[in-house]
Motif scaffolding. Structure first.
Motif, short mmCIF file in Angstrom:
data_model
loop_
_atom_site.label_atom_id
_atom_site.label_comp_id
_atom_site.label_asym_id
_atom_site.label_seq_id
_atom_site.Cartn_x
_atom_site.Cartn_y
_atom_site.Cartn_z
N ILE A 51 0.86 -1.18 0.00
CA ILE A 51 0.00 0.00 0.00
C ILE A 51 0.89 1.23 0.00
O ILE A 51 1.95 1.24 0.64
CB ILE A 51 -0.94 -0.03 1.23
CG1 ILE A 51 -1.95 1.11 1.19
CG2 ILE A 51 -0.14 0.01 2.54
CD1 ILE A 51 -3.08 0.93 2.21
N ASN A 52 0.47 2.28 -0.73
CA ASN A 52 1.30 3.47 -0.77
C ASN A 52 1.17 4.25 0.52
O ASN A 52 0.39 3.90 1.41
CB ASN A 52 0.95 4.33 -1.99
CG ASN A 52 -0.39 5.03 -1.86
OD1 ASN A 52 -1.27 4.55 -1.15
ND2 ASN A 52 -0.55 6.15 -2.55
N ASN A 53 1.95 5.31 0.64
CA ASN A 53 2.02 5.99 1.94
C ASN A 53 0.69 6.62 2.34
O ASN A 53 0.34 6.64 3.52
CB ASN A 53 3.13 7.05 1.94
CG ASN A 53 2.89 8.17 0.93
OD1 ASN A 53 2.51 7.91 -0.19
ND2 ASN A 53 3.14 9.39 1.34
N GLY A 54 -0.07 7.07 1.37
CA GLY A 54 -1.35 7.70 1.69
C GLY A 54 -2.51 6.74 1.83
O GLY A 54 -3.58 7.10 2.33
N GLY A 55 -2.32 5.51 1.38
CA GLY A 55 -3.37 4.51 1.50
C GLY A 55 -4.30 4.41 0.31
O GLY A 55 -5.19 3.57 0.27
N GLY A 56 -4.07 5.26 -0.71
CA GLY A 56 -4.99 5.27 -1.83
C GLY A 56 -4.66 4.30 -2.95
O GLY A 56 -5.45 4.14 -3.87
N SER A 57 -3.53 3.65 -2.88
CA SER A 57 -3.11 2.72 -3.93
C SER A 57 -2.64 1.43 -3.30
O SER A 57 -1.80 1.44 -2.38
CB SER A 57 -1.98 3.35 -4.75
OG SER A 57 -1.55 2.46 -5.76
N THR A 58 -3.19 0.31 -3.79
CA THR A 58 -2.85 -1.00 -3.24
C THR A 58 -2.57 -1.98 -4.37
O THR A 58 -3.11 -1.85 -5.48
CB THR A 58 -3.99 -1.55 -2.37
OG1 THR A 58 -5.17 -1.66 -3.16
CG2 THR A 58 -4.27 -0.64 -1.17
N ILE A 59 -1.74 -2.97 -4.09
CA ILE A 59 -1.49 -4.06 -5.03
C ILE A 59 -1.43 -5.37 -4.26
O ILE A 59 -1.13 -5.37 -3.05
CB ILE A 59 -0.18 -3.86 -5.83
CG1 ILE A 59 1.00 -3.56 -4.92
CG2 ILE A 59 -0.34 -2.77 -6.87
CD1 ILE A 59 2.34 -3.48 -5.63
N TYR A 60 -1.73 -6.46 -4.97
CA TYR A 60 -1.84 -7.77 -4.33
C TYR A 60 -1.20 -8.85 -5.20
O TYR A 60 -1.20 -8.78 -6.42
CB TYR A 60 -3.32 -8.14 -4.13
CG TYR A 60 -4.07 -7.19 -3.24
CD1 TYR A 60 -4.74 -6.10 -3.77
CD2 TYR A 60 -4.07 -7.37 -1.86
CE1 TYR A 60 -5.42 -5.22 -2.94
CE2 TYR A 60 -4.75 -6.49 -1.03
CZ TYR A 60 -5.41 -5.42 -1.57
OH TYR A 60 -6.08 -4.55 -0.75
N ALA A 61 -0.71 -9.87 -4.54
CA ALA A 61 -0.30 -11.08 -5.24
C ALA A 61 -1.54 -11.79 -5.77
O ALA A 61 -2.63 -11.71 -5.16
CB ALA A 61 0.46 -12.00 -4.29
N ASP A 62 -1.40 -12.48 -6.87
CA ASP A 62 -2.55 -13.16 -7.47
C ASP A 62 -3.19 -14.15 -6.51
O ASP A 62 -4.41 -14.34 -6.51
CB ASP A 62 -2.12 -13.89 -8.74
CG ASP A 62 -1.84 -12.95 -9.89
OD1 ASP A 62 -1.20 -13.39 -10.87
OD2 ASP A 62 -2.24 -11.77 -9.82
N ILE A 70 -5.52 -4.82 2.10
CA ILE A 70 -4.54 -4.09 2.88
C ILE A 70 -5.05 -2.67 3.11
O ILE A 70 -5.70 -2.08 2.23
CB ILE A 70 -3.17 -4.08 2.17
CG1 ILE A 70 -2.07 -3.52 3.08
CG2 ILE A 70 -3.23 -3.30 0.86
CD1 ILE A 70 -0.65 -3.68 2.49
N SER A 71 -4.78 -2.13 4.28
CA SER A 71 -5.18 -0.75 4.59
C SER A 71 -4.24 -0.20 5.65
O SER A 71 -3.41 -0.94 6.19
CB SER A 71 -6.63 -0.69 5.06
OG SER A 71 -6.80 -1.41 6.27
#
Length: 121
Positions: A51-62, A70-71
């Motif tokens: 998750i990025n520092n601001g919480g607005g962008s997330t990525i996940y393993a398949d 994530i948050s």
């Protein structure tokens, strides 16, 4: 002193849910992207989510996409991992780590001690 302290692990039945927390201290948590990783018994480390520092962008393993979320709460210096529809193959020690870099998902300055998640009936 930098500290990352995970909590929330435990034993859960298949299909159940858990929420992991990672309390951060000793660095400017809100400035850094953060990750969750896991290590299953007898296996190597596996990156799970970031998750990025601001919480607005997330990525996940398949392997966890659509089941894990994530948050973060920067006011509380805490990272979270909501895990739903858990499967036996999710059994692992879960670690929080940072800062996250897209260039290397396994290279971190800071690591927590890990929390055990066991999915079993």
């Amino acid at each position: 002193e930098v500290q990352l302290v995970e909590s929330g692990g435990g034993l859960v039945q298949p299909g159940g849910s858990l929420r992991l927390s990672c309390a951060a201290s000793g660095f400017t948590f809100s400035s850094y992207a953060m990750s969750w990783l896991r290590q299953a018994p007898g296996k190597g480390l596996e990156w799970v989510s970031a998750i990025n520092n601001g919480g607005g962008s997330t990525i996940y393993a398949d392997a966890v996409k659509g089941r894990f979320t994530i948050s973060r709460d920067n006011a509380k210096n805490t990272l979270y991992l909501q895990m739903n529809s858990l499967k036996p193959e999710d059994t692992a020690v879960y670690f929080c780590a940072g800062p996250f870099s897209h260039g290397n998902k396994y290279d971190y300055d800071y690591w927590g001690q890990g929390t055990q998640v066991t999915v079993s009936s």
